[in-house]
Design a protein around this motif. Sequence first.
Motif, PDB file in Angstrom:
ATOM      1  N   ALA A 139      41.371  36.504  36.374  1.00  0.00           N
ATOM      2  CA  ALA A 139      42.506  36.214  35.496  1.00  0.00           C
ATOM      3  C   ALA A 139      42.353  34.883  34.769  1.00  0.00           C
ATOM      4  N   PHE A 140      41.334  34.116  35.129  1.00  0.00           N
ATOM      5  CA  PHE A 140      41.184  32.792  34.563  1.00  0.00           C
ATOM      6  C   PHE A 140      40.062  32.768  33.524  1.00  0.00           C
ATOM      7  N   ASN A 141      40.142  31.810  32.586  1.00  0.00           N
ATOM      8  CA  ASN A 141      39.158  31.778  31.497  1.00  0.00           C
ATOM      9  C   ASN A 141      38.129  30.659  31.643  1.00  0.00           C
ATOM     10  N   ASP A 142      38.224  29.890  32.716  1.00  0.00           N
ATOM     11  CA  ASP A 142      37.236  28.838  32.957  1.00  0.00           C
ATOM     12  C   ASP A 142      37.161  28.620  34.459  1.00  0.00           C
ATOM     13  N   SER A 143      35.983  28.346  34.973  1.00  0.00           N
ATOM     14  CA  SER A 143      35.839  28.208  36.422  1.00  0.00           C
ATOM     15  C   SER A 143      34.601  27.383  36.741  1.00  0.00           C
ATOM     16  N   GLU A 219      45.838  31.837  45.150  1.00  0.00           N
ATOM     17  CA  GLU A 219      46.912  32.842  45.160  1.00  0.00           C
ATOM     18  C   GLU A 219      48.220  32.246  44.659  1.00  0.00           C
ATOM     19  N   ASN A 220      48.499  30.992  45.022  1.00  0.00           N
ATOM     20  CA  ASN A 220      49.714  30.338  44.531  1.00  0.00           C
ATOM     21  C   ASN A 220      49.693  30.193  43.012  1.00  0.00           C
ATOM     22  N   LEU A 221      48.504  29.897  42.471  1.00  0.00           N
ATOM     23  CA  LEU A 221      48.387  29.749  41.017  1.00  0.00           C
ATOM     24  C   LEU A 221      48.604  31.087  40.313  1.00  0.00           C
ATOM     25  N   TYR A 222      48.139  32.165  40.916  1.00  0.00           N
ATOM     26  CA  TYR A 222      48.417  33.497  40.352  1.00  0.00           C
ATOM     27  C   TYR A 222      49.925  33.710  40.245  1.00  0.00           C
ATOM     28  N   LYS A 223      50.646  33.380  41.323  1.00  0.00           N
ATOM     29  CA  LYS A 223      52.102  33.595  41.346  1.00  0.00           C
ATOM     30  C   LYS A 223      52.809  32.702  40.333  1.00  0.00           C
ATOM     31  N   LEU A 224      52.433  31.421  40.331  1.00  0.00           N
ATOM     32  CA  LEU A 224      53.103  30.452  39.455  1.00  0.00           C
ATOM     33  C   LEU A 224      52.880  30.723  37.972  1.00  0.00           C
ATOM     34  N   THR A 225      51.715  31.248  37.641  1.00  0.00           N
ATOM     35  CA  THR A 225      51.376  31.422  36.228  1.00  0.00           C
ATOM     36  C   THR A 225      51.618  32.845  35.729  1.00  0.00           C
ATOM     37  N   GLY A 226      52.048  33.724  36.628  1.00  0.00           N
ATOM     38  CA  GLY A 226      52.323  35.103  36.222  1.00  0.00           C
ATOM     39  C   GLY A 226      51.074  35.907  35.929  1.00  0.00           C
ATOM     40  N   LYS A 227      49.911  35.395  36.378  1.00  0.00           N
ATOM     41  CA  LYS A 227      48.658  36.112  36.146  1.00  0.00           C
ATOM     42  C   LYS A 227      48.448  37.171  37.230  1.00  0.00           C
ATOM     43  N   THR A 228      47.712  38.201  36.884  1.00  0.00           N
ATOM     44  CA  THR A 228      47.394  39.266  37.839  1.00  0.00           C
ATOM     45  C   THR A 228      45.901  39.294  38.073  1.00  0.00           C
ATOM     46  N   LYS A 229      45.505  39.309  39.344  1.00  0.00           N
ATOM     47  CA  LYS A 229      44.080  39.393  39.655  1.00  0.00           C
ATOM     48  C   LYS A 229      43.656  40.853  39.626  1.00  0.00           C
ATOM     49  N   HIS A 230      42.805  41.185  38.680  1.00  0.00           N
ATOM     50  CA  HIS A 230      42.332  42.564  38.547  1.00  0.00           C
ATOM     51  C   HIS A 230      41.103  42.778  39.423  1.00  0.00           C
ATOM     52  N   ASP A 300      36.087  47.595  33.830  1.00  0.00           N
ATOM     53  CA  ASP A 300      36.947  46.470  34.237  1.00  0.00           C
ATOM     54  C   ASP A 300      36.515  45.183  33.547  1.00  0.00           C
ATOM     55  N   ALA A 301      35.241  45.120  33.153  1.00  0.00           N
ATOM     56  CA  ALA A 301      34.735  43.927  32.471  1.00  0.00           C
ATOM     57  C   ALA A 301      33.642  44.320  31.487  1.00  0.00           C
TER      58      ALA A 301
END
Length: 449
Positions: A139-143, A219-230, A300-301
């Motif tokens: 769900a993230f664009n940089d890592s 996992e907290n960042l997923y919840k806080l940012t409304g992102k979904t881990k596919h 998926d990608a």
Amino acid sequence: MKIIIAGAGEVGFHLAKLLSFESQDITLIDTNRDNLTYADTHLDIRTIKGDATSIAILKDSQVKHVDMLISVTSSEATNITTCVLAKQLGAKRTIARISNTEFLENKEEIGFTRFGIDELISPEALAAREIALLLNQSAFNDSYEFENGALTMIGLSLSRNALFVGKTVKEAANIFPDLNFVPIAIQRYGTQYTLIPRGDTQFKEGDQVNFITLKSGVENLYKLTGKTKHAIKNIMILGGSKIGKKTAIDLCRNNFNVKLVESNKEKAYDLADELPNALIIHGDGRNVELLEEENVHDMDAFIAVTGNSETNIMSCLVAKSKSVKKTISLVENMDYYQLSHSIGIDTLINKKLLAANNIFRYVRKGEVVAMTKINNMNAELLEFIVKPNSQVCNKRIKDLDFPRSAIIGGIIRDGKGIIALGEFTITRGDRIVVCCLPRSIKKVEKLFL
């Protein structure tokens, strides 16, 4: 620092450009007069036309006085030979660009340092590793990972439904009292301005925000940012380049379902022999009908790594229009690289930047063990090892004379990541991850000398 760069191609020129901006003493060697003329007229560096494996050329470039020689020509053999010769002629440190990833996998066994090569850099291997990391954090664009994930830097764009939006950093931290992540850099939507967040900095819709987090904080960042881990299982790769092949090998090894599309018939047959666990398709990836026939909508990608940036971008946009969740495009043009979030592709990667980031940590002062420039931001992430005589040693974070344009993102102690606040005392051997704007780098470096 006196540095010789052999090879004025895309990686060499980009390195020379970045290093010359920092007032390093750079000599650039290349056999191509046009490449040198362009570098000479655009950068404040010395250029020498000639073969970097020539002892006379190396002596002319004052190799015996240099702190570092970086050989990044397109020829692996040239790079290895240049480094071996330079070391014998007095260069303090040598770095060779290689394309054969077997060298990296067996470098301890072979013992390249005995030959005079201190470090090996493979832009293709770095790109493949970056792709694997981005797929893991879908769900993230940089890592970027420090110490095998003890701390991880992740970047994302804040959407309207993110719980952060409208709140200050301090307010957002109170939502999860067990602090296991910290924002380190923000770029406002529609601007090129990067800011280091403070407690009163407010998050806004569309912000590109980068965090340092523990594994438990993801996992907290997923919840806080409304992102979904596919869940990513089915992947299509466009282009059987070295990066495409290395990525396919790594993904197949991790039990992903991989389809690889290659336009060159002979190369496609070779890849089919080398990648028995991947489905190799001979065809033009720009052909929308072909992509539809190969069920791109079920992927998926989608990863585009051909040698043409425009092909990669356009095919990723096609894949995105077919509801592919994650798209990654390789681009060579740095102007395109700055546009990733506005053109609709999840992530753009650039070999030059990945290689430069990897090499840069050897140029930084202090005990820098890792370094990366943050995508689309004017900020750097540096990982320092605290020495007994460092100014930061045995001091609390809040007592440090730390510039406001820099922030400590996290600390690794005994292999364990810590999100540290003001009362935390830094001790010898700690690994400190710092995010800073260019203007504060020298001051931060002094703290760790």
